[in-house]
Design an enzyme around this catalytic site. Sequence first.
Site, PDB file in Angstrom:
ATOM      1  N   HIS A  87      -9.004   1.321  -5.778  1.00  0.00           N
ATOM      2  CA  HIS A  87      -8.161   0.454  -4.946  1.00  0.00           C
ATOM      3  C   HIS A  87      -6.711   0.850  -5.174  1.00  0.00           C
ATOM      4  CE1 HIS A  87     -11.505  -2.064  -3.864  1.00  0.00           C
ATOM      5  NE2 HIS A  87     -11.866  -2.036  -5.130  1.00  0.00           N
ATOM      6  N   TYR A 105       0.792  -1.229   0.000  1.00  0.00           N
ATOM      7  CA  TYR A 105       0.000   0.000   0.000  1.00  0.00           C
ATOM      8  C   TYR A 105       0.825   1.280   0.000  1.00  0.00           C
ATOM      9  CZ  TYR A 105      -3.628  -3.360   1.107  1.00  0.00           C
ATOM     10  OH  TYR A 105      -4.472  -4.435   1.065  1.00  0.00           O
TER      11      TYR A 105
END
Length: 147
Positions: A102, A25
Amino acid sequence: MAENSVLVLNGPNLNMLGKREPSIYGATTLADVEAMCRDVGRDLNLDVDCRQSNHEGYLIDWCHEAREAFDGIVINAGGFTHTSVALRDALSASEVPIIEVHISNIHAREAFRHTSMIAPVAVGMICGLGPIGYRLALEAMAEILEG
């Protein structure tokens, strides 16, 4: 004053951005993402309201609120993307354009992440481009709302 308003929703664990699995991430925090969204919104003449919750019910309530208070939704539903029919139904009930975002490429990850409950009610999905996906989603939303 902004012409259109967009609700940017972030679901479970996104409050841990910059701390949780940075190899997937990245190092950008949720506060960084929200600041970027507000800045991009100003540039696009959008009023951007950013919210995050680890609780499905709050996300559902905010989708219901969007029906009357917002012109569009940008959502990263986190793990609820793959599991929540209730959130999908609330997004559909909002009757505003929805763009799914996302940070990671959900299609290049575990098989259970390949299915999105949200995709069928969204006008589009941006995944795998990191935090800039939010900017791209807001740019697309501005175009959609312009007509």
